[in-house]
Scaffold this active site. Structure first.
Site, short mmCIF file in Angstrom:
data_model
loop_
_atom_site.label_atom_id
_atom_site.label_comp_id
_atom_site.label_asym_id
_atom_site.label_seq_id
_atom_site.Cartn_x
_atom_site.Cartn_y
_atom_site.Cartn_z
N PRO A 40 0.80 -1.23 0.00
CG PRO A 40 -0.08 -1.09 2.14
CD PRO A 40 0.55 -2.05 1.19
CG ASN A 41 -0.26 4.31 1.29
OD1 ASN A 41 -1.22 4.89 0.76
ND2 ASN A 41 -0.36 3.74 2.48
NE ARG A 48 3.98 6.57 1.68
CZ ARG A 48 4.29 5.35 2.05
NH1 ARG A 48 4.84 4.51 1.20
NH2 ARG A 48 4.03 4.95 3.26
CE1 TYR A 53 8.87 4.92 3.05
CE2 TYR A 53 7.35 6.78 3.02
CZ TYR A 53 7.80 5.61 3.59
OH TYR A 53 7.19 5.12 4.72
CG ASN A 104 8.41 -2.01 0.30
OD1 ASN A 104 7.85 -2.08 1.40
ND2 ASN A 104 9.01 -0.91 -0.13
CB ALA A 107 1.38 0.23 6.38
CG HIS A 110 5.09 -2.16 10.19
ND1 HIS A 110 6.42 -2.55 10.28
CD2 HIS A 110 5.07 -1.14 9.28
CE1 HIS A 110 7.15 -1.79 9.46
NE2 HIS A 110 6.35 -0.93 8.85
CG ASP A 117 -0.33 -17.48 8.28
OD1 ASP A 117 0.69 -17.66 8.96
OD2 ASP A 117 -1.47 -17.39 8.76
CD GLU A 128 10.60 -7.58 5.85
OE1 GLU A 128 10.80 -8.72 6.36
OE2 GLU A 128 10.25 -6.60 6.53
CG HIS A 130 11.08 -2.35 4.67
ND1 HIS A 130 9.72 -2.33 4.53
CD2 HIS A 130 11.38 -3.50 5.32
CE1 HIS A 130 9.21 -3.41 5.09
NE2 HIS A 130 10.20 -4.15 5.57
CB SER A 132 12.45 4.27 5.14
OG SER A 132 11.46 3.38 5.61
NE ARG A 137 10.03 5.98 8.58
CZ ARG A 137 9.08 5.78 7.66
NH1 ARG A 137 9.18 4.78 6.80
NH2 ARG A 137 8.04 6.59 7.61
C1 DQA Z 1 8.20 0.97 3.81
C2 DQA Z 1 8.26 1.19 5.32
C3 DQA Z 1 6.89 0.99 5.96
O1 DQA Z 1 6.97 1.22 7.36
C4 DQA Z 1 5.90 1.97 5.38
O2 DQA Z 1 4.61 1.73 5.90
C5 DQA Z 1 5.88 1.93 3.90
C6 DQA Z 1 7.13 1.82 3.16
C7 DQA Z 1 9.54 1.30 3.12
O3 DQA Z 1 9.71 0.92 1.98
O4 DQA Z 1 10.38 1.96 3.71
O5 DQA Z 1 4.83 2.11 3.27
O6 DQA Z 1 7.92 -0.40 3.56
#
Ligand code: DQA
Length: 179
Positions: A40-41, A48, A53, A104, A107, A110, A117, A128, A130, A132, A137
């Site tokens: 998401p996002n 953003r 990011y 990635n 959110a 978390h 699963d 995995e 990220h 950031s 954070r």
């Molecule tokens: C993220 C880190 C997550 O905490 C955040 O919710 C994201 C992006 C990252 O790529 O740094 O949406 O996965």
């Protein structure tokens, strides 16, 4: 000693067969794409919170991944979704269609036991990623539900992290590693 002389050529033929098996398996795996799944996002990348990011868009990221994969003789299937269920379905799809998996989860990292699963049930090597450094954070970002199910985690290097993940997967795929 005599036994050794007889066994020598037999076991070396066996080793050759085993090596061929690994090469065949790796080549078959390399024919499949690496799935790069974004949560998401991440569709808003570039606009953003660029101070967190970066300024690259999701399309820039896709181009980076495609370039890196091509240089290593691989292809990528690059996707993004704001929906947890869709991401779960894609991870399930990766079980048979992907050579490896980069996630990635945004959110959902978390919060999502469902993604954990799905990843636990996915036999291909996975990373995995990220953009950031989640550990510098807010405390709620320090825990990832999905880390338990992946081969490794790369965070804090921005867009290059995706390229590092592709390199790590290329290595795992060539070595014939599952999970
Ligand atoms: C993220 C880190 C997550 O905490 C955040 O919710 C994201 C992006 C990252 O790529 O740094 O949406 O996965």
């Amino acid at each position: 000693m005599a036994e050794k002389l007889i066994k020598g050529p037999v076991s070396s033929a066996g080793a050759t067969r085993a090596a061929h098996r690994i090469i065949r398996r790796s080549l078959a795996a390399m024919a499949k794409p690496i799935y790069v799944l974004n949560g998401p996002n991440l569709n808003l990348l570039g606009a953003r919170e660029p101070e967190v990011y970066g300024r690259e868009t999701l399309e820039d990221l896709r181009a980076r991944c495609e370039r890196k994969a091509a240089a290593l003789g691989l292809t990528v299937e690059f996707r993004q979704s704001n929906h947890e269920g869709e991401l779960v379905a894609w991870i399930q799809e990766a079980r048979t269609k992907a050579a490896g998996l980069i996630v990635n989860a945004g959110a959902f990292t978390h919060t999502s036991i469902a993604m954990l699963d799905a990843l636990l049930a996915c036999p291909v090597p996975s990373v995995e990623v990220h953009l950031s450094n989640i550990f510098t954070r807010e405390p709620f970002r320090h825990h990832s539900y999905i880390s338990k199910a992946v081969r490794g985690v790369i965070c804090g290097f921005g867009a290059i992290g995706y390229e590092l993940a592709i390199e790590a997967l290329a290595d795992a795929i060539a070595a014939g590693k599952s999970k």
